[in-house]
Scaffold this motif. Structure first.
Motif, PDB file in Angstrom:
ATOM      1  N   VAL A  65       8.132   5.309  -6.044  1.00 35.61           N
ATOM      2  CA  VAL A  65       7.397   6.217  -5.162  1.00 35.61           C
ATOM      3  C   VAL A  65       5.939   5.781  -5.087  1.00 35.61           C
ATOM      4  CG1 VAL A  65       6.680   8.595  -4.746  1.00 35.61           C
ATOM      5  CG2 VAL A  65       8.932   8.121  -5.747  1.00 35.61           C
ATOM      6  N   GLN A  66       5.410   5.673  -3.877  1.00 32.57           N
ATOM      7  CA  GLN A  66       4.013   5.316  -3.679  1.00 32.57           C
ATOM      8  C   GLN A  66       3.331   6.406  -2.855  1.00 32.57           C
ATOM      9  OE1 GLN A  66       3.378   1.652  -1.556  1.00 32.57           O
ATOM     10  NE2 GLN A  66       1.161   1.921  -1.430  1.00 32.57           N
ATOM     11  N   PHE A  67       2.243   6.963  -3.395  1.00 29.36           N
ATOM     12  CA  PHE A  67       1.477   7.968  -2.673  1.00 29.36           C
ATOM     13  C   PHE A  67       0.356   7.277  -1.913  1.00 29.36           C
ATOM     14  CE2 PHE A  67       3.407  10.336  -6.162  1.00 29.36           C
ATOM     15  CZ  PHE A  67       3.958  11.407  -5.471  1.00 29.36           C
ATOM     16  N   VAL A  68       0.311   7.510  -0.608  1.00 33.04           N
ATOM     17  CA  VAL A  68      -0.648   6.837   0.261  1.00 33.04           C
ATOM     18  C   VAL A  68      -1.823   7.767   0.535  1.00 33.04           C
ATOM     19  CG1 VAL A  68      -0.991   5.722   2.492  1.00 33.04           C
ATOM     20  CG2 VAL A  68       1.240   5.575   1.348  1.00 33.04           C
ATOM     21  N   GLY A  69      -3.030   7.324   0.175  1.00 29.57           N
ATOM     22  CA  GLY A  69      -4.229   8.115   0.439  1.00 29.57           C
ATOM     23  C   GLY A  69      -4.335   9.317  -0.469  1.00 29.57           C
TER      24      GLY A  69
END
Length: 238
Positions: A38-42
């Motif tokens: 999982v990658q959280f953007v911003g």
């Protein structure tokens, strides 16, 4: 004879290549998902955690590691994530090494409505529940019910985009007639804003007043600053 053999070999070679490609593709699709990433953007504040996202996917049987790549429905994964209260947008895809990856943009709260029920107002003007993982440092919205959200939203949205106002405004109180009063951090006066109209002009007037009052060392002498008049700032002394 040699020419005939050459012509025969070419179709056989093409068939063999097609077979190998089909076999490799089928074998690749049959591979199990090796990991969920999982990658959280911003933004750095996590209103939903990676662990919570992983659990959500696994519990709904769409991203368990014993599911093969051919069975996995990426559209369903995205729908499930986008329906989460804390997620603005999600994109799901598979990497070449068999990892399910999700890029997530979280919703951004800009105000916290306090009343019979407590919840955030997000940057799109929609209701957003509180997060069990993180409490946003945003202005409190007092006396704002669901029917008044559209009245206060332009004011809160403007404050959120201004560093000076974000630093100083701690609460917005709705008065009668859909007029608003601002409570300020470390300032011993309240700011009567009036209706959420001519917002930029009123705040520019306030910044000019603030700068002059700092220079004159008079900030502590006021108990009320009135911005409702477009062409002037009216101050009441203690």
């Amino acid at each position: 004879m040699k020419h005939k053999l050459r012509y025969i070999k070419l179709p056989v070679l093409l068939i063999l290549v097609a077979f190998l490609f089909s076999f490799a593709e089928k074998r690749n699709n049959a591979r199990k998902i090796s990991e969920i990433k999982v990658q959280f953007v911003g933004g750095e504040n996590l209103y939903v955690t990676e662990e919570a996202v992983n659990n959500l996917l696994i519990q709904n049987d769409v991203a368990a590691t014993d599911i093969d790549k051919e069975t996995l429905d990426l559209n369903r994964v995205e729908r499930l994530l986008n329906n989460h209260d804390m997620i603005e947008n999600a994109e799901a895809f598979l990497s070449l090494d068999g990892k399910l990856q999700a890029k997530i943009v979280q919703r951004k709260p800009i105000g916290r409505i306090v009343g019979n029920s407590t919840y955030y107002l997000d940057e799109n003007g929609s209701e957003m529940p509180l997060s069990p993982y993180y409490s946003a440092r945003v202005p409190l919205l007092l006396g704002v019910d669901s029917g008044a959200v559209e009245k206060v939203y332009p004011l809160v949205a403007y404050i959120q985009q201004d560093d000076f106002l974000t630093q100083h405004v701690t609460a917005i109180k709705r008065m009668s007639g859909n007029k608003f009063e601002l409570q300020m951090r470390k300032l011993d006066f309240k700011v009567y804003f009036g209706k959420a109209e001519n917002i930029a002009l009123k705040f520019n007037n306030f910044k000019a007043f603030y700068k002059k009052a700092i220079q004159d060392e008079k900030l502590d002498t006021y108990k009320r600053v009135n911005l409702q008049f477009e062409d002037q700032v009216v101050c009441t002394k203690k």
